[in-house]
Design a protein around this motif. Structure first.
Motif, PDB file in Angstrom:
ATOM      1  N   LYS A   1       2.115  -4.963  -1.976  1.00 23.36           N
ATOM      2  CA  LYS A   1       0.664  -5.703  -1.920  1.00 23.36           C
ATOM      3  C   LYS A   1       0.328  -6.581  -0.535  1.00 23.36           C
ATOM      4  O   LYS A   1      -0.297  -6.576   0.109  1.00 23.36           O
ATOM      5  CB  LYS A   1       0.367  -6.492  -3.207  1.00 23.36           C
ATOM      6  CG  LYS A   1      -0.132  -5.401  -4.226  1.00 23.36           C
ATOM      7  CD  LYS A   1      -0.552  -6.266  -5.330  1.00 23.36           C
ATOM      8  CE  LYS A   1      -0.674  -5.322  -6.842  1.00 23.36           C
ATOM      9  NZ  LYS A   1      -1.095  -6.398  -7.956  1.00 23.36           N
ATOM     10  N   SER A   2       1.627  -7.259  -0.477  1.00 21.25           N
ATOM     11  CA  SER A   2       1.531  -7.980   0.978  1.00 21.25           C
ATOM     12  C   SER A   2       1.420  -7.274   2.204  1.00 21.25           C
ATOM     13  O   SER A   2       0.799  -7.782   3.148  1.00 21.25           O
ATOM     14  CB  SER A   2       2.632  -8.907   0.889  1.00 21.25           C
ATOM     15  OG  SER A   2       2.817  -9.843  -0.257  1.00 21.25           O
ATOM     16  N   LEU A   3       2.207  -6.259   2.131  1.00 22.86           N
ATOM     17  CA  LEU A   3       2.069  -5.219   3.439  1.00 22.86           C
ATOM     18  C   LEU A   3       0.649  -4.950   3.616  1.00 22.86           C
ATOM     19  O   LEU A   3       0.046  -4.687   4.599  1.00 22.86           O
ATOM     20  CB  LEU A   3       3.184  -4.188   3.115  1.00 22.86           C
ATOM     21  CG  LEU A   3       4.305  -4.478   3.688  1.00 22.86           C
ATOM     22  CD1 LEU A   3       5.570  -3.304   3.311  1.00 22.86           C
ATOM     23  CD2 LEU A   3       4.466  -4.695   5.281  1.00 22.86           C
ATOM     24  N   ALA A   4       0.043  -4.364   2.442  1.00 19.72           N
ATOM     25  CA  ALA A   4      -1.283  -3.586   2.474  1.00 19.72           C
ATOM     26  C   ALA A   4      -2.409  -4.409   2.621  1.00 19.72           C
ATOM     27  O   ALA A   4      -3.430  -4.167   2.960  1.00 19.72           O
ATOM     28  CB  ALA A   4      -1.668  -2.870   1.116  1.00 19.72           C
ATOM     29  N   ALA A   5      -2.037  -5.805   2.381  1.00 22.48           N
ATOM     30  CA  ALA A   5      -3.315  -6.785   2.636  1.00 22.48           C
ATOM     31  C   ALA A   5      -3.854  -6.857   3.796  1.00 22.48           C
ATOM     32  O   ALA A   5      -3.317  -6.481   4.799  1.00 22.48           O
ATOM     33  CB  ALA A   5      -2.668  -8.158   2.061  1.00 22.48           C
TER      34      ALA A   5
ATOM     35  N   GLU B   1       6.269  -4.543  -6.249  1.00 19.69           N
ATOM     36  CA  GLU B   1       4.837  -4.748  -6.240  1.00 19.69           C
ATOM     37  C   GLU B   1       4.156  -5.794  -5.229  1.00 19.69           C
ATOM     38  O   GLU B   1       3.351  -5.789  -4.597  1.00 19.69           O
ATOM     39  CB  GLU B   1       4.423  -5.129  -7.741  1.00 19.69           C
ATOM     40  CG  GLU B   1       2.860  -5.450  -7.961  1.00 19.69           C
ATOM     41  CD  GLU B   1       2.587  -5.692  -9.317  1.00 19.69           C
ATOM     42  OE1 GLU B   1       1.323  -6.034  -9.671  1.00 19.69           O
ATOM     43  OE2 GLU B   1       3.455  -5.836 -10.170  1.00 19.69           O
ATOM     44  N   ILE B   2       4.888  -7.032  -5.319  1.00 18.36           N
ATOM     45  CA  ILE B   2       4.535  -8.170  -4.698  1.00 18.36           C
ATOM     46  C   ILE B   2       4.561  -7.892  -2.974  1.00 18.36           C
ATOM     47  O   ILE B   2       3.590  -8.066  -2.150  1.00 18.36           O
ATOM     48  CB  ILE B   2       4.877  -9.460  -4.832  1.00 18.36           C
ATOM     49  CG1 ILE B   2       4.688  -9.860  -6.318  1.00 18.36           C
ATOM     50  CG2 ILE B   2       4.776 -10.502  -3.902  1.00 18.36           C
ATOM     51  CD1 ILE B   2       5.248 -11.059  -7.018  1.00 18.36           C
TER      52      ILE B   2
ATOM     53  N   GLY C   1      17.074   0.385  -5.271  1.00 14.21           N
ATOM     54  CA  GLY C   1      17.147  -0.239  -6.318  1.00 14.21           C
ATOM     55  C   GLY C   1      16.347  -1.471  -6.594  1.00 14.21           C
ATOM     56  O   GLY C   1      16.534  -2.304  -7.393  1.00 14.21           O
ATOM     57  N   LEU C   2      15.306  -1.459  -5.712  1.00 13.63           N
ATOM     58  CA  LEU C   2      14.280  -2.748  -5.827  1.00 13.63           C
ATOM     59  C   LEU C   2      13.576  -2.901  -7.135  1.00 13.63           C
ATOM     60  O   LEU C   2      13.078  -1.704  -7.684  1.00 13.63           O
ATOM     61  CB  LEU C   2      13.219  -2.722  -4.775  1.00 13.63           C
ATOM     62  CG  LEU C   2      12.694  -3.986  -4.431  1.00 13.63           C
ATOM     63  CD1 LEU C   2      13.721  -5.063  -3.818  1.00 13.63           C
ATOM     64  CD2 LEU C   2      11.563  -3.801  -3.357  1.00 13.63           C
ATOM     65  N   SER C   3      13.469  -4.104  -7.831  1.00 12.96           N
ATOM     66  CA  SER C   3      12.991  -4.169  -8.935  1.00 12.96           C
ATOM     67  C   SER C   3      11.178  -3.868  -8.600  1.00 12.96           C
ATOM     68  O   SER C   3      10.941  -4.107  -7.491  1.00 12.96           O
ATOM     69  CB  SER C   3      12.932  -5.687  -9.735  1.00 12.96           C
ATOM     70  OG  SER C   3      12.282  -6.358  -8.860  1.00 12.96           O
ATOM     71  N   GLU C   4      10.407  -3.545  -9.834  1.00 12.04           N
ATOM     72  CA  GLU C   4       9.165  -3.562  -9.853  1.00 12.04           C
ATOM     73  C   GLU C   4       8.418  -4.748  -9.437  1.00 12.04           C
ATOM     74  O   GLU C   4       7.244  -4.759  -8.881  1.00 12.04           O
ATOM     75  CB  GLU C   4       8.627  -3.035 -11.353  1.00 12.04           C
ATOM     76  CG  GLU C   4       8.764  -1.608 -11.516  1.00 12.04           C
ATOM     77  CD  GLU C   4       8.121  -1.165 -12.799  1.00 12.04           C
ATOM     78  OE1 GLU C   4       7.179  -1.694 -13.275  1.00 12.04           O
ATOM     79  OE2 GLU C   4       8.830  -0.204 -13.782  1.00 12.04           O
TER      80      GLU C   4
END
Length: 196
Positions: free
Chosen positions: A192-196, A188-189, A181-184
């Protein structure tokens, strides 16, 4: 104003020496203060050295200023930003303080944001700071996703640290992203932090 600022900086430097005589000087300045700025500066100097005197002065300051919300927020932030090793437990305890409310963005900013600005405790080598923030972000996301997304951004520079800290921060980001149930906003943040 400049003299007061210089005096208060000097007091902070002196108190950092952890000398009993200098702690007494800071305590004297705290008691003799005629305004909140000087009193808070003396409190900040005393708070560098945990112990009975520090606990008593923190309690006294809160009692005096408990009806001033902005001052109480500063009081939370002062304790949260402490570089005293293991401060994460103190911050956990402050979550249960009667003046703290996880639904209040300013209180969250003061306590949780303050904690994240402590390089010693947020980035503790045992990962306790990251674990604490990860738990809070998931909890906060259910209350206020926007505030939670601001807090999760503290993980955004995780790749700049040593391998141990990278692994610990990454594990918390992965835990956050996989939460039900995590919010968008937070997803998103965190992703994106994981992918950076």
């Amino acid at each position: 104003m400049a003299r007061r600022a210089l005096k208060n900086i000097a007091l902070a430097y002196l108190a950092s020496l952890e000398d009993q005589e200098l702690t007494e000087l800071a305590l004297h300045e705290y008691k003799a203060a005629t305004n909140m700025t000087d009193q808070f500066a003396a409190l900040a100097a005393i708070a560098q050295n945990p112990g009975k005197t520090c606990d008593e002065v923190l309690a006294d300051f809160y009692t005096k200023w408990q009806d001033e919300f902005l001052v109480v927020n500063k009081w939370f932030a002062l304790q949260a930003m402490s570089d005293v090793p293991g401060n994460v437990e103190n911050v956990r305890n402050l979550l249960n303080h009667p003046a703290f409310d996880l639904r209040n963005p300013n209180k969250v900013r003061s306590l949780i944001g303050g904690f994240c600005s402590s390089p010693v405790n947020f980035h503790a080598k045992d990962g306790s700071g990251y674990k604490f923030l990860g738990e809070i972000v998931v909890q906060l996301d259910k209350i206020n996703p926007q505030v939670a997304s601001h807090r999760v951004s503290a993980f955004s520079r995780w790749k700049r640290y040593d391998e141990t800290r990278q692994n610990l921060a990454k594990a918390q980001l992965e835990m956050i992203v996989s939460a039900n149930g995590l919010s968008e906003n937070v997803f998103e943040i965190a992703s994106k932090s994981l992918a950076a």
